[in-house]
Design a protein around this motif. Structure first.
Motif, mmCIF file in Angstrom:
data_model
loop_
_atom_site.group_PDB
_atom_site.id
_atom_site.type_symbol
_atom_site.label_atom_id
_atom_site.label_comp_id
_atom_site.label_asym_id
_atom_site.label_seq_id
_atom_site.Cartn_x
_atom_site.Cartn_y
_atom_site.Cartn_z
ATOM 1 N N GLN A 44 0.819 -1.208 0.000
ATOM 2 C CA GLN A 44 0.000 0.000 0.000
ATOM 3 C C GLN A 44 0.854 1.261 0.000
ATOM 4 N N VAL A 45 1.955 1.225 0.730
ATOM 5 C CA VAL A 45 2.829 2.398 0.851
ATOM 6 C C VAL A 45 3.369 2.844 -0.502
ATOM 7 N N ILE A 46 3.681 1.886 -1.368
ATOM 8 C CA ILE A 46 4.336 2.224 -2.635
ATOM 9 C C ILE A 46 3.363 2.602 -3.754
ATOM 10 N N LYS A 47 2.059 2.492 -3.529
ATOM 11 C CA LYS A 47 1.106 2.789 -4.601
ATOM 12 C C LYS A 47 1.278 4.228 -5.089
ATOM 13 N N GLY A 48 1.396 4.386 -6.396
ATOM 14 C CA GLY A 48 1.611 5.697 -6.993
ATOM 15 C C GLY A 48 3.060 5.999 -7.274
ATOM 16 N N SER A 49 3.976 5.196 -6.709
ATOM 17 C CA SER A 49 5.407 5.407 -6.949
ATOM 18 C C SER A 49 5.831 4.700 -8.232
ATOM 19 N N ASN A 50 6.853 5.250 -8.908
ATOM 20 C CA ASN A 50 7.343 4.557 -10.096
ATOM 21 C C ASN A 50 8.356 3.486 -9.709
ATOM 22 N N LYS A 139 5.082 10.519 -7.965
ATOM 23 C CA LYS A 139 3.996 10.940 -7.076
ATOM 24 C C LYS A 139 4.411 10.616 -5.643
ATOM 25 N N PRO A 140 4.191 11.474 -4.651
ATOM 26 C CA PRO A 140 3.237 12.590 -4.605
ATOM 27 C C PRO A 140 3.738 13.926 -5.164
ATOM 28 N N SER A 141 4.886 13.959 -5.830
ATOM 29 C CA SER A 141 5.268 15.183 -6.530
ATOM 30 C C SER A 141 4.249 15.473 -7.618
ATOM 31 N N PRO A 142 3.902 16.737 -7.828
ATOM 32 C CA PRO A 142 2.928 17.085 -8.873
ATOM 33 C C PRO A 142 3.537 17.137 -10.274
ATOM 34 N N ASP A 164 -6.666 7.231 -7.747
ATOM 35 C CA ASP A 164 -7.150 6.318 -6.708
ATOM 36 C C ASP A 164 -6.184 6.166 -5.543
ATOM 37 N N SER A 165 -4.881 6.319 -5.763
ATOM 38 C CA SER A 165 -3.910 6.117 -4.688
ATOM 39 C C SER A 165 -3.704 7.399 -3.890
ATOM 40 N N ILE A 166 -3.298 7.256 -2.645
ATOM 41 C CA ILE A 166 -3.050 8.425 -1.799
ATOM 42 C C ILE A 166 -1.940 9.286 -2.391
ATOM 43 N N ASN A 167 -0.848 8.658 -2.827
ATOM 44 C CA ASN A 167 0.249 9.426 -3.425
ATOM 45 C C ASN A 167 -0.213 10.170 -4.673
ATOM 46 N N GLY A 168 -1.028 9.510 -5.484
ATOM 47 C CA GLY A 168 -1.532 10.152 -6.690
ATOM 48 C C GLY A 168 -2.469 11.309 -6.387
ATOM 49 N N LEU A 169 -3.333 11.126 -5.400
ATOM 50 C CA LEU A 169 -4.250 12.192 -5.011
ATOM 51 C C LEU A 169 -3.494 13.392 -4.461
ATOM 52 N N LYS A 170 -2.479 13.135 -3.653
ATOM 53 C CA LYS A 170 -1.660 14.230 -3.124
ATOM 54 C C LYS A 170 -0.980 14.981 -4.263
ATOM 55 N N ALA A 171 -0.500 14.245 -5.247
ATOM 56 C CA ALA A 171 0.142 14.872 -6.404
ATOM 57 C C ALA A 171 -0.842 15.747 -7.163
ATOM 58 N N GLY A 172 -2.055 15.230 -7.348
ATOM 59 C CA GLY A 172 -3.073 16.000 -8.043
ATOM 60 C C GLY A 172 -3.422 17.291 -7.327
ATOM 61 N N PRO A 193 -9.769 13.310 2.419
ATOM 62 C CA PRO A 193 -9.003 14.531 2.713
ATOM 63 C C PRO A 193 -8.086 14.966 1.574
ATOM 64 N N HIS A 194 -7.938 14.120 0.544
ATOM 65 C CA HIS A 194 -6.936 14.380 -0.493
ATOM 66 C C HIS A 194 -7.554 14.659 -1.860
#
Length: 213
Positions: A44-50, A139-142, A164-172, A193-194
């Motif tokens: 779960q932690v890595i979702k959104g990471s390359n 992500k979470p970098s925009p 859908d991922s927390i990292n992706g939402l934060k990036a958005g 919240p994101h």
């Protein structure tokens, strides 16, 4: 006064258009069992990471990184890339209304080639495609969403991000776009919240949902 009309949509791929997040979770859990990272909830932690970021953050040797990469390439070559119901219909609706569409994914070129092999028409639904190897910060970098808006030739404030991922939402959110969160990977409570709007999955979204955000 600044024009705030929606002119483009920036889509994440897995868990948004393609129903693969559960399968990836199983894969990364298996990797963590074979090569323990010591990170609780690693998958779960890595979702959104390359992939580059995952490998160099959690797998300290070149040998380990090579083994994990080989496992992932084999896995992605054989896996199914099934569209979520409603995904293609939404893309076609947006295209008919002149709304720019861009994929913004952490996936690498090799994974995308496997996707295209199953769905040769996939690229035709998009005006631009941004992959993980095209950005320097995951992500979470925009950065990825800013690049997607640039590829469309649209200001980021005139774009909607669907993630859908927390990292992706934060990036958005960090990009300055308006953000729709899909509860396909995380719970509604976790993503609320994101993002500006929470939806169940892509089938819950139509063009009015996007234009009225």
């Amino acid at each position: 006064m600044t024009d705030k009309a929606i002119k483009g949509v920036l889509f994440d791929l897995d868990g948004v258009l393609i129903d693969t997040e559960g399968t990836y979770t199983q894969f990364w859990e298996a990797v963590d069992r074979r090569f323990p990272t010591g990170v609780e909830g690693f998958a779960q932690v890595i979702k959104g990471s390359n992939l580059h970021n995952i490998l160099h953050t959690y797998f300290p040797t070149e040998e380990l990184r090579a083994q994990v990469t080989e496992m992932l390439n084999d896995f992605q070559h054989d896996m199914r890339y099934d569209y979520f119901p409603g995904a293609i219909e939404l893309l076609e609706e947006l295209k008919s209304q002149g709304i720019g569409c861009c994929i913004v994914t952490s996936s690498d070129k090799k994974k995308m080639e496997s996707l295209y092999a199953q769905h040769p028409d996939f690229p035709s639904h998009f005006d631009a495609i941004v992959t993980g190897n095209m950005v320097s910060e995951p992500k979470p970098s925009p950065e990825c969403f800013l690049l997607g808006a640039q590829q469309l030739g649209i200001d980021i404030e005139n774009c909607v991000v669907i993630e859908d991922s927390i990292n992706g939402l934060k990036a958005g959110m960090a990009s300055g776009a308006r953000v729709i969160g899909l509860a396909t990977t995380c719970t509604r409570e976790a993503i609320a919240p994101h993002c500006h709007l929470v939806m169940g999955d892509i089938s819950d979204i139509n063009i009015d949902t996007i234009l009225e955000l």
